[in-house]
Design an enzyme around this catalytic site. Structure first.
Site, PDB file in Angstrom:
ATOM      1  N   VAL A 164     -28.052   3.908 -12.306  1.00  0.00           N
ATOM      2  CA  VAL A 164     -28.740   4.467 -11.149  1.00  0.00           C
ATOM      3  C   VAL A 164     -29.196   5.882 -11.480  1.00  0.00           C
ATOM      4  CG1 VAL A 164     -28.556   5.089  -8.719  1.00  0.00           C
ATOM      5  CG2 VAL A 164     -27.370   3.062  -9.571  1.00  0.00           C
ATOM      6  N   ASP A 166     -18.942  -8.262  -0.822  1.00  0.00           N
ATOM      7  CA  ASP A 166     -18.450  -7.215  -1.728  1.00  0.00           C
ATOM      8  C   ASP A 166     -18.382  -5.872  -1.006  1.00  0.00           C
ATOM      9  OD1 ASP A 166     -17.419  -6.195  -4.067  1.00  0.00           O
ATOM     10  OD2 ASP A 166     -19.369  -5.795  -4.968  1.00  0.00           O
ATOM     11  N   GLY A 191     -25.302   7.530 -11.963  1.00  0.00           N
ATOM     12  CA  GLY A 191     -24.101   6.823 -12.409  1.00  0.00           C
ATOM     13  C   GLY A 191     -24.431   5.422 -12.853  1.00  0.00           C
ATOM     14  N   LYS A 232     -32.541   1.761  -9.263  1.00  0.00           N
ATOM     15  CA  LYS A 232     -31.447   0.952  -9.781  1.00  0.00           C
ATOM     16  C   LYS A 232     -31.996   0.144 -10.943  1.00  0.00           C
ATOM     17  CE  LYS A 232     -27.930  -2.371  -8.172  1.00  0.00           C
ATOM     18  NZ  LYS A 232     -27.450  -3.144  -6.999  1.00  0.00           N
ATOM     19  N   PHE A 279     -23.423  -3.861 -13.683  1.00  0.00           N
ATOM     20  CA  PHE A 279     -24.628  -4.437 -14.273  1.00  0.00           C
ATOM     21  C   PHE A 279     -25.871  -3.589 -13.990  1.00  0.00           C
ATOM     22  CE2 PHE A 279     -23.853  -6.346 -10.141  1.00  0.00           C
ATOM     23  CZ  PHE A 279     -25.085  -6.254  -9.489  1.00  0.00           C
TER      24      PHE A 279
END
Length: 611
Positions: free
Chosen positions: A317, A433, A310, A332, A314
């Site tokens: 993956v 986050d 997905g 990543k 920014f």
């Protein structure tokens, strides 16, 4: 050289405010006088950005203005006048200064001096321009400066310009070596080993060389006194060996000071290496700014792409197989943007720190395996986990199967998340986050999860930003522009828990003023003290602390009345311990909101539900 010639040169230098050259000439006179005769004077580099006015010679004609140039330039004519500047560089006739400069500049080696008025500006000399008065060595080794490179292209005229000069013996550097006296490079200040001899031989100079006047001697004494400190730090013959000797002579005081500076620097900075993988014998940018994801392709000569997982704001993956270990890993791939690159470097730094202090992998934080730079993209390699809580909850509801997120499993998940937050907070880190997308399942059967994505995380003593946390999980103190700490993560965790148990986002991603209205309607009013201190309060509240909104269509102010509801109504759970636990996490005032360690002691987490 006659005494009258020397005095003429000194007068010329004084008249044109060339005090550095005058001082250097006097130093040379002192040094050579003890030999019983005067050797040809050494060259001195004088910037050519601004030339002195033409001198009137004895026959009334102006001296050629090209007699005075920067050292190493072969662009000027030899002065035909009987009187020449002993610190100029003699060159062949017929070369054009302007044309030669253009020619040299084509090779990028011609030095461009900045424009200035050397005659009228007494501050034209600066430390960074020291090479103006310390010429480079051309034809012979210079023990004062060591080998150096000229700033100009060596031309045929330059190579031949000194062939006709008389060779003289150099009794100071080597009595058996012949030296070109005119082209030999001398330092503008005497080495410290000659200093005592020069000062002690002033009287002998007057006796042996009557060409030096009393004024000259007195002026030289003053000059040597003014330059004493500078001469003590002159250039050594052997740079490395003398550096070690000088370091020992300077004493423990300076060494201790340097050591303290180095220690202070080490306390403030740390270093980690970034491996850069690039194609051989190729330069330039990649054709595509986005790294193409091709199945079965190899990234970094080690990782075979097996599946596209997905993308996020920014990064992309992918699942890959490590050719060295054979295990499946997660790659990543950070987008090729400077801000994303810097933010991901922060994530690497934090993951390295977190993993370092958790060698047994007991703190429920993502494990970092590798990182490198490949095709203009930063790649972060980590352990491969399962679906995130948001995706799995959505799949679980849409599939119509048995609900996975029961109160028992939610207890286990919340305990792991709180342990992870407690660990991060002990290290002084705020996640900033936390949301369902950043909590991934490690094992479905054992209900194990891990907290990921430290890209937005920061240390508590960092300069904190007002724009942190995803909007639906943003704490009230952040929205109002108040100082915040690790407790903002506890607010986010409360929102996640309510979403997992109900299946719906607790505070939908609306405008912040409507989000505040939902918070007030469900949890009660915001403390007046928080509203008074908030930097952003005026964006959402009037002076009477009423919520308002500006209608974009009518440009009119509209007041907002929060709709009263409750956590029990939203979650559809009547368990009092559960409601008390989530209410504690969602305490509006952070002063009353618990820390992660305190929340771990809440009785709901250990309440035994029947399975």
């Amino acid at each position: 050289m006659e005494s009258s010639d020397i005095e003429s040169v000194l007068n010329f230098l004084r008249k044109n405010h060339l005090s550095i050259s005058e001082s250097a000439l006097i130093d040379d006179l002192f040094e050579k006088s003890q030999l019983g005769h005067l050797l040809p004077l050494p060259p001195l580099k004088i910037p050519a950005g601004s030339r002195p006015p033409p001198l009137q010679t004895s026959d009334g004609n102006s001296s050629d203005d090209q007699d005075f140039v920067s050292l190493g330039s072969s662009t000027t004519d030899l002065c035909s006048s009987e009187f020449t500047n002993p610190y100029g560089i003699q060159t062949l006739k017929g070369a054009s200064s302007h044309a030669s400069s253009d020619r040299l500049s084509q090779f990028g080696t011609a030095r461009d001096y900045h424009e200035f008025d050397m005659q009228n500006d007494s501050t034209w000399y600066r430390e960074k321009d020291e090479d103006y008065c310390m010429p480079s060595s051309f034809d012979h080794f210079d023990p004062f400066t060591g080998p150096s490179e000229d700033k100009f292209v060596m031309t045929l005229e330059k190579e031949n310009q000194g062939k006709d000069f008389e060779l003289v013996f150099d009794p100071i550097l080597n009595p058996l070596e012949k030296a070109n006296g005119f082209d030999k490079v001398w330092p503008t200040t005497l080495c410290s080993s000659f200093e005592g001899d020069v000062l002690n031989e002033v009287n002998d100079i007057e006796e042996n060389n009557n060409s030096c006047s009393d004024n000259l001697v007195e002026h030289s004494k003053r000059t040597h006194d003014l330059q004493k400190k500078k001469r003590e730090k002159d250039v050594d013959f052997n740079l490395k060996s003398n550096y070690d000797a000088a370091k020992a002579e300077e004493g423990d005081g300076i060494a201790t000071n340097d050591e303290s500076l180095m220690n202070a620097n080490e306390d403030e900075y740390e270093v980690f290496d970034l491996r850069i993988i690039h194609r051989k014998n190729r330069t330039g940018f990649e054709e595509n700014k986005d790294l193409p994801i091709v199945l079965n392709s190899v990234i970094g000569s080690r990782y075979v792409v097996e599946e596209y997982v997905g993308s996020a704001a920014f990064s992309k993956v992918v699942q890959a197989r490590d050719l060295q270990t054979g295990i499946a890993v997660c790659l990543k791939i950070i987008k090729n943007e400077k801000d994303f690159f810097d933010q991901s470097l922060d994530e690497i730094k934090l993951l390295k720190l977190v993993n370092k202090h958790d060698p047994a992998d007991e703190r429920h934080i993502l494990r970092l395996y590798d990182y490198f730079y490949f095709h203009e993209h930063l790649i972060i390699v980590s352990e491969l986990l399962r679906a995130n809580l948001y995706e799995f909850q959505k799949f679980n509801r849409e599939s119509g199967g048995e609900p996975y997120f029961t109160l028992t499993r939610l207890q286990v998940i919340m305990r792991q998340c709180l342990e992870a937050l407690d660990y991060l907070h002990d290290l002084g880190i705020i996640h900033c986050d936390l949301k369902p997308e950043n909590i991934l399942i490690k094992s479905y059967s054992r209900c194990e999860v891990k907290v990921i994505d430290l890209g937005s995380s920061c240390f508590q003593d960092d300069r904190l930003s007002l724009y942190v946390q995803s909007r639906s999980y943003r704490a009230p103190e952040v929205i109002l522009g108040l100082p915040y700490d690790q407790k903002v993560d506890l607010w986010s965790l409360g929102c996640i828990l309510a979403e997992l148990v109900s299946g719906d986002v607790l505070f939908p991603n609306d405008e912040l003023v409507f989000l505040l209205a939902r918070v007030i309607g469900m949890l009660g009013p915001i403390d007046t003290d928080m509203l008074i201190r908030g930097q952003e309060t005026s964006k959402y509240f009037t002076n009477e602390f009423d919520l308002y909104h500006i209608n974009e269509e009518t440009n009119q102010v509209e007041y907002i009345t929060p709709q009263e509801t409750s956590l029990g109504e939203h979650t559809q759970v009547s368990d009092t311990l559960f409601i008390d636990f989530i209410t504690n996490l969602l305490e509006i005032n952070p002063k009353r909101r618990p820390m992660a360690r305190e929340a771990l002691r809440h009785p709901w987490l250990s309440f035994p539900y029947e399975t």
